[in-house]
Motif scaffolding. Structure first.
Motif, PDB file in Angstrom:
ATOM      1  N   GLY A  52     -37.741  25.426 -28.172  1.00  0.00           N
ATOM      2  CA  GLY A  52     -36.414  24.831 -29.451  1.00  0.00           C
ATOM      3  C   GLY A  52     -36.063  25.183 -30.140  1.00  0.00           C
ATOM      4  N   LYS A  53     -36.811  26.376 -30.900  1.00  0.00           N
ATOM      5  CA  LYS A  53     -36.437  27.150 -32.585  1.00  0.00           C
ATOM      6  C   LYS A  53     -35.678  28.982 -31.824  1.00  0.00           C
ATOM      7  N   ASP A  54     -35.675  28.934 -29.774  1.00  0.00           N
ATOM      8  CA  ASP A  54     -35.638  30.629 -30.252  1.00  0.00           C
ATOM      9  C   ASP A  54     -33.833  30.680 -28.926  1.00  0.00           C
ATOM     10  N   THR A  55     -33.697  29.108 -28.228  1.00  0.00           N
ATOM     11  CA  THR A  55     -32.135  28.795 -27.625  1.00  0.00           C
ATOM     12  C   THR A  55     -31.583  28.320 -28.603  1.00  0.00           C
ATOM     13  N   ARG A  56     -30.505  29.556 -27.788  1.00  0.00           N
ATOM     14  CA  ARG A  56     -28.459  29.488 -28.341  1.00  0.00           C
ATOM     15  C   ARG A  56     -28.031  28.326 -27.162  1.00  0.00           C
ATOM     16  N   LEU A  57     -28.339  27.265 -28.134  1.00  0.00           N
ATOM     17  CA  LEU A  57     -27.835  25.949 -27.380  1.00  0.00           C
ATOM     18  C   LEU A  57     -26.741  25.178 -27.713  1.00  0.00           C
ATOM     19  N   VAL A  58     -25.226  24.895 -27.159  1.00  0.00           N
ATOM     20  CA  VAL A  58     -24.152  24.390 -27.501  1.00  0.00           C
ATOM     21  C   VAL A  58     -24.215  23.500 -26.871  1.00  0.00           C
ATOM     22  N   SER A  59     -23.682  22.247 -27.853  1.00  0.00           N
ATOM     23  CA  SER A  59     -23.077  21.124 -27.099  1.00  0.00           C
ATOM     24  C   SER A  59     -22.087  20.645 -26.965  1.00  0.00           C
ATOM     25  N   LEU A  60     -20.756  20.642 -25.642  1.00  0.00           N
ATOM     26  CA  LEU A  60     -19.510  20.539 -26.375  1.00  0.00           C
ATOM     27  C   LEU A  60     -19.103  18.820 -25.896  1.00  0.00           C
ATOM     28  N   GLY A  61     -18.049  18.105 -26.049  1.00  0.00           N
ATOM     29  CA  GLY A  61     -17.931  17.526 -26.166  1.00  0.00           C
ATOM     30  C   GLY A  61     -16.443  17.410 -26.253  1.00  0.00           C
ATOM     31  N   SER A  62     -15.376  15.723 -25.972  1.00  0.00           N
ATOM     32  CA  SER A  62     -14.093  15.840 -26.569  1.00  0.00           C
ATOM     33  C   SER A  62     -14.394  16.078 -27.191  1.00  0.00           C
ATOM     34  N   ARG A  63     -12.561  16.083 -27.941  1.00  0.00           N
ATOM     35  CA  ARG A  63     -11.524  16.070 -29.677  1.00  0.00           C
ATOM     36  C   ARG A  63     -12.184  14.634 -30.066  1.00  0.00           C
ATOM     37  N   GLN A  64     -12.456  13.767 -29.514  1.00  0.00           N
ATOM     38  CA  GLN A  64     -12.482  12.226 -29.754  1.00  0.00           C
ATOM     39  C   GLN A  64     -14.184  12.125 -29.878  1.00  0.00           C
ATOM     40  N   ASN A  65     -15.277  12.511 -29.504  1.00  0.00           N
ATOM     41  CA  ASN A  65     -15.998  13.040 -29.865  1.00  0.00           C
ATOM     42  C   ASN A  65     -16.493  13.957 -31.152  1.00  0.00           C
ATOM     43  N   LEU A  66     -15.564  14.955 -31.207  1.00  0.00           N
ATOM     44  CA  LEU A  66     -16.193  16.160 -32.344  1.00  0.00           C
ATOM     45  C   LEU A  66     -14.899  15.618 -33.706  1.00  0.00           C
ATOM     46  N   CYS A  67     -14.154  15.428 -33.017  1.00  0.00           N
ATOM     47  CA  CYS A  67     -13.494  15.730 -34.287  1.00  0.00           C
ATOM     48  C   CYS A  67     -13.875  14.825 -36.010  1.00  0.00           C
ATOM     49  N   VAL A  68     -13.214  15.804 -36.763  1.00  0.00           N
ATOM     50  CA  VAL A  68     -13.590  15.119 -37.754  1.00  0.00           C
ATOM     51  C   VAL A  68     -11.988  14.827 -39.219  1.00  0.00           C
ATOM     52  N   ASN A  69     -11.196  15.353 -39.172  1.00  0.00           N
ATOM     53  CA  ASN A  69     -10.344  15.177 -39.577  1.00  0.00           C
ATOM     54  C   ASN A  69     -10.361  14.155 -39.220  1.00  0.00           C
ATOM     55  N   GLU A  70      -9.826  12.541 -40.445  1.00  0.00           N
ATOM     56  CA  GLU A  70      -9.779  11.320 -39.990  1.00  0.00           C
ATOM     57  C   GLU A  70      -8.414  10.892 -39.705  1.00  0.00           C
ATOM     58  N   ASP A  71      -7.717  11.702 -40.536  1.00  0.00           N
ATOM     59  CA  ASP A  71      -6.237  11.309 -39.945  1.00  0.00           C
ATOM     60  C   ASP A  71      -5.901  10.799 -38.434  1.00  0.00           C
ATOM     61  N   VAL A  72      -6.636  12.441 -38.289  1.00  0.00           N
ATOM     62  CA  VAL A  72      -6.703  12.487 -36.396  1.00  0.00           C
ATOM     63  C   VAL A  72      -7.659  11.032 -35.828  1.00  0.00           C
ATOM     64  N   LYS A  73      -8.310  11.219 -36.100  1.00  0.00           N
ATOM     65  CA  LYS A  73      -9.239  10.383 -35.371  1.00  0.00           C
ATOM     66  C   LYS A  73      -9.053   8.960 -35.619  1.00  0.00           C
ATOM     67  N   THR A  74      -8.629   8.307 -36.499  1.00  0.00           N
ATOM     68  CA  THR A  74      -7.906   7.003 -36.309  1.00  0.00           C
ATOM     69  C   THR A  74      -6.556   6.902 -35.341  1.00  0.00           C
ATOM     70  N   LEU A  75      -6.436   7.607 -35.115  1.00  0.00           N
ATOM     71  CA  LEU A  75      -5.171   7.318 -33.661  1.00  0.00           C
ATOM     72  C   LEU A  75      -5.571   6.675 -32.581  1.00  0.00           C
ATOM     73  N   GLY A  76      -7.736   6.615 -32.601  1.00  0.00           N
ATOM     74  CA  GLY A  76      -7.552   5.764 -31.586  1.00  0.00           C
ATOM     75  C   GLY A  76      -7.801   6.613 -30.460  1.00  0.00           C
ATOM     76  N   SER A  77      -6.450   6.855 -29.943  1.00  0.00           N
ATOM     77  CA  SER A  77      -6.749   6.975 -27.912  1.00  0.00           C
ATOM     78  C   SER A  77      -7.229   8.534 -27.724  1.00  0.00           C
ATOM     79  N   VAL A  78      -7.474   8.804 -26.588  1.00  0.00           N
ATOM     80  CA  VAL A  78      -7.946  10.092 -26.509  1.00  0.00           C
ATOM     81  C   VAL A  78      -6.358  10.711 -26.046  1.00  0.00           C
ATOM     82  N   GLN A  79      -5.304  10.104 -25.529  1.00  0.00           N
ATOM     83  CA  GLN A  79      -4.421  11.468 -25.298  1.00  0.00           C
ATOM     84  C   GLN A  79      -3.850  11.648 -26.634  1.00  0.00           C
ATOM     85  N   LEU A  80      -3.779  10.836 -27.220  1.00  0.00           N
ATOM     86  CA  LEU A  80      -2.442  10.950 -28.507  1.00  0.00           C
ATOM     87  C   LEU A  80      -3.485  11.483 -29.109  1.00  0.00           C
TER      88      LEU A  80
END
Length: 962
Positions: free
Chosen positions: A252-280
């Motif tokens: 757990g301490k020495d592994t370089r791990l990256v979690s990938l996800g969609s924009r819908q899961n990872l976006c932090v821009n509230e103006d964009v997240k409020t669009l709702g649809s994945v495609q939008l």
């Protein structure tokens, strides 16, 4: 939790505790598969620590692989550079065997000195590459080490964010002052030449996209992808659980791990997240990136004086190169799941979606959803390179269906008409500005859409909601036959597909409809658009009929559905599949809007082949992988994988043998043979017999009983019959009854009430000893739900859930397999085997809901005599198959259940003891008014008692208790 290193052979496996023997076997076999570059099919039941075995086995191999690679690099560097007297380096001297005269020719006909020169150049190039890689690796390790121990660097993002917020506050105050000044007094007209004296709008280097004086290309060239493990699973919750296991593991301490996800899961821009649809969300994000890159690309043109400047879409404030680089390093420093990654992105004011992708090259373990790995275009967009890497696909029991679903697509008549109308308006409005090639391809797409609607029996110029089709039904075509029938065989779909990808026509069309709403106001230049407006309004009944003007900046944007052309592009791409690998299904319903065209992928191996070809090794793992023949034949053999490269591994369970009782019951209490075929299962006597069996089981089984039916419709029929006959009331004497809801948003509430009922009954005692949950195979509760301990002391499977054999899709798949796969002597045809395998996969998933940990115990009851057939038994998981008991009559089966009930009462304590004892001494409630059971202490057996019309009381010996 102390870490304990396990030595298996010469391999060291760090483990957080002493592993089970099956975990040791799992890790050793996994290590061998990765080392030999094979394809492994691994089955490890739920509750046996599969995730931890995967983590410690795979990362132990990666540790040893990296160590060997570094040793080999050091050896090559040492041998490849010999210092001269002047301090320079030269390649190692040639061996005596290589020293020949200049006139000597090599076997290829070239002089030896040419061959030696080429060989030495390759050696020098290899040494140079190794040196560069060493330098990059050293820089990265130093950077991450500083990030771990230097608080000043660790919190640099926070300081930058505070500075930006202060800057934004000052800018806002400045704008307010300017607004107040201009409101009081109008601006004076500037004299000629005076404009040059006014300061132009200022943008720092950072705002232009380049970090303070640093060229991103020079400072941090693209890293080579180190050897890594890609781990994928079905859901984000499963991925998060895996990441937490990594955090708790010795790695757990020495592994370089990256979690990938969609924009819908990872976006932090509230103006964009409020669009709702994945495609939008995807389209808005891409649009903002283009705005940022374009803001300084044509700077000279933009700085020219303009009477009226058009406002551009604002660039995303979280897409900043310097901040993304910092976020990338923070991601690599410690193991983080999706939620932690999002929180880190908000704190650093950097985009987690792009930051995680920047971290892929240096990562050792990449965690991602199925779709991101199994779809080639998505892999490419995410920056995933599989060449020479390891892929672990967990929860892979439905891998074939997943690949088929990802690459199958369905478009409705309504979508086709809407896309045609939108594209036609786009061409009418901007036709004069478009080049000839653009117009040509747009007209081709319009022609394709029109022909698709025509082949369904509709007219593209009329409202699809009001068009009734004269011919209804389902028609199935090969790809070539469909192209000929629609008269589009003369259009190069590969070129159309390429045009759609490069021109981004669907995104342009989406922006067009978003700017003007769904309809356009009539103008003098386009008088012929008025009719189309009414047509589009009829397609979108929720849209206002008043003309919609372009949305001004600052106004609230109402989320709109994505352009239907985006979806249709996927259908066009699917039509470029090889003719033998897919089919097109024409479904004509009552109206055109309800009708559809569907592409069905028949050969999922065509998309999986690239994965197995590029990867060093692939591991397909799951809790219940039986029957594995589907993976071998449909997926691996068809993908060109040799049989010698495939390795199968299946381990038993960690529970004691007495903790599970799998029973196959062939007949019920009234000696009714149990065979729930489609023709027999709706007979009243079959439904009555099922109710009697459940009444008896609920008498002796404490806690929760989960009963699976083949379909929602059959469950509804049985429930209604029991209610009418009184069986439901008798069941309710011992168990509170719950039904699985059809709506997904109601599942959690039902499960909470079911769990609460069992807990309360266990504490209170009384006649009601728990709950009965009526569920459906393939429904919401047959996968991913944990019925551990009291939630699932008994799982009942009513009948065999064969798929609908009349389905055109299934019939075509069966015919395809019969034509493609070889017929094995003594085995059923591949098509028939597919039907059996689909049934047993569903059964294995459902019965796997019970027994979730080492100390759990439960019974599994299969109600159908067909389960006793050897070919069917072979398709049960080995740990269940080895312990299964087949009972031809109900008496011996119930006696066996009584033994287990005594074990339940002992294990669970006195809370259940009184009611269970009553049930065992006196028998259960009268089973449907026909029979009930009494325990005879005189002859030591269960006796069946009951009355029938016109018959006296009778007693029948049912079997010994021993």
């Amino acid at each position: 939790m102390s870490n304990k290193t396990q030595e298996i052979g010469d391999i060291h496996f760090p483990f957080p505790f002493t592993p089970y023997s099956i975990q040791k076997d799992f890790m050793a076999e996994l290590y061998r598969v990765l080392e030999a570059g094979k394809i492994g099919i691994f089955e490890s039941p739920t509750g046996t620590g599969k995730s931890l075995s995967v983590i410690c086995g795979a990362l132990s191999w990666l540790r040893d692989f990296e160590q060997k690679k570094h040793q080999e690099e050091a050896r090559l560097l040492k041998a490849g550079t010999t210092p001269l007297n002047d301090g320079k380096e030269q390649p190692p001297p040639l061996s005596a065997s290589c020293k020949r005269t200049p006139d000597t020719l090599s076997p290829a006909g070239e002089p030896d000195w040419v061959t030696q020169f080429v060989q030495k150049k390759e050696e020098r190039d290899l040494v140079d590459r190794l040196k560069e890689e060493q330098v990059r690796r050293k820089k990265r390790e130093e950077r991450l080490q500083q990030m771990r121990h230097n608080a000043q660097l660790k919190y640099a993002a926070k300081r930058v964010r505070q500075e930006e917020e202060e800057m934004e506050r000052l800018l806002r105050l400045s704008r307010e002052m300017l607004a107040a000044g201009t409101g009081a007094k109008p601006l004076e007209q500037l004299a000629s030449g005076e404009e040059e004296l006014v300061l132009a709008e200022y943008e720092s280097d950072e705002e232009k996209g380049a970090p303070s004086g640093v060229d991103e290309d020079e400072d941090d060239p693209e890293e080579e992808h180190v050897t890594k493990i890609y781990y994928c699973s079905r859901t984000h919750s499963q991925l998060a659980q895996f990441v937490h296991e990594v955090q708790r593991s010795p790695f757990g301490k020495d592994t370089r791990l990256v979690s990938l996800g969609s924009r819908q899961n990872l976006c932090v821009n509230e103006d964009v997240k409020t669009l709702g649809s994945v495609q939008l969300i995807n389209d808005r994000c891409m649009e903002m990136q283009r705005s940022k890159h374009g803001s300084h690309k044509n700077r000279a043109e933009e700085e020219k004086p303009k009477r009226r400047r058009q406002e551009h879409q604002a660039a995303c404030p979280f897409y900043n190169y310097e901040q993304l680089q910092l976020l990338r390093d923070q991601v690599l420093v410690g193991v983080k799941d999706i939620e932690q990654l999002v929180a880190l992105g908000k704190e650093a004011r950097a985009c987690p979606y792009y930051g995680s992708r920047f971290a892929i090259p240096a990562a050792q373990l990449v965690v991602l959803p199925y779709q991101m790995l199994l779809h080639a275009a998505t892999r490419q967009a995410a920056g995933i390179r599989l060449q020479g890497q390891v892929v672990v696909i967990d929860e892979a029991h439905n891998l074939i269906d997943t690949i088929t679903g990802i690459h199958s697509v369905e478009v409705s008549g309504s979508q086709l008409c809407q896309a045609h109308s939108q594209l036609l308006q786009y061409m009418e409005r901007y036709g004069k500005r478009l080049k000839a090639k653009n117009l040509m391809y747009i007209k081709q797409i319009l022609y394709l859409l029109e022909k698709f609607v025509t082949v369904l029996g509709g007219n593209v110029k009329q409202n699809p909601n009001t068009q009734s089709l004269s011919q209804t039904g389902t028609e199935l075509k090969t790809i070539n036959d469909f192209l000929f029938q629609t008269q589009i065989d003369n259009i190069n779909l590969f070129k159309v597909r390429h045009y759609c990808e490069k021109s981004m026509i669907s995104r342009k069309l989406f922006g067009f409809t978003e700017r003007y709403g769904i309809v356009l106001a009539p103008s003098r230049e386009q008088p012929n658009l008025a009719g189309l407006q009414h047509f589009l309004q009829s397609l979108q009944p929720t849209v206002t009929k008043t003309p919609v003007t372009p949305v001004e900046d600052g106004e609230a944007r109402v989320p709109r559905p994505a352009s239907p052309l985006m979806h249709i592009e996927s259908f066009l791409a699917a039509l470029t599949t090889a003719n033998q690998d897919g089919r097109v299904i024409l479904s004509r319903q009552g109206s055109l809007s309800q009708s559809s065209l569907k592409f069905l992928l028949l050969n999922p191996a065509v998309h999986f082949a690239q994965v197995v070809k590029e990867c060093r090794a692939v591991v397909i793992a799951g809790g219940t992988m039986q029957p594995v023949s589907d993976f071998r034949e449909q997926l691996l053999a068809c993908a060109g994988v040799e049989a010698e490269r495939v390795v199968e591994f299946s381990c038993g369970h960690v529970i004691p043998p007495d903790n599970i009782l799998p029973l196959i019951i062939c007949s019920g209490p009234s000696s009714q043979q149990l065979e729930f075929t489609y023709q027999k299962r709706e007979l009243p006597q079959m439904m009555d017999e099922t109710g009697r069996i459940l009444c008896n089981l609920c008498t002796v089984v404490p806690g929760g009983v989960v009963c699976f039916f083949p379909s929602y419709e059959y469950q509804r029929q049985v429930y209604a019959h029991w209610d009418k006959s009184g069986l439901l009331a008798r069941l309710a004497v011992r168990k509170k009854i719950f039904q699985e809801p059809k709506r997904a948003n109601q599942v959690e509430q039902v499960l909470m009430e079911y769990s609460r009922c069992i807990k309360c009954c266990g504490q209170a005692g009384g006649t009601v000893t728990g709950a009965l949950l009526l569920s459906v195979v393939g429904g919401k509760m047959s996968e991913g739900i944990n019925f551990s301990d009291d939630l699932g002391r008994c799982v009942v499977m009513v009948g065999m859930p064969y798929p609908n054999i009349k389905s055109p899709e299934l019939q075509e798949k069966m015919a395809y397999l019969d034509q493609t796969l070889p017929r094995v002597p003594g085995q059923p045809p591949p098509g028939k085997a597919l039907v059996e395998n689909l049934c047993m996969k569903a059964v294995n998933q459902s019965i796997g809901r019970a027994i979730r940990h080492q100390k759990d115990f439960a019974s599994i009851v299969l109600l159908d005599q067909r389960y006793a057939r050897p070919p069917i038994l072979e398709k049960l998981p080995a740990w269940i198959r080895d312990r299964v008991e087949v009972r031809a009559t109900f008496g011996p089966a119930f006696a066996t259940m009584r033994k287990l009930a005594l074990l339940y009462a002992t294990e669970l304590g006195l809370a259940y003891a009184p009611s269970l004892a009553d049930g065992l001494q006196q028998g259960g409630p009268a089973t449907g008014g026909v029979y009930h059971f009494l325990w005879s202490s005189l002859n030591g057996s269960w006796e069946r008692h009951g009355e029938k019309e016109g018959c006296s009381s009778l007693a029948v010996r049912m079997g010994s208790s021993s």
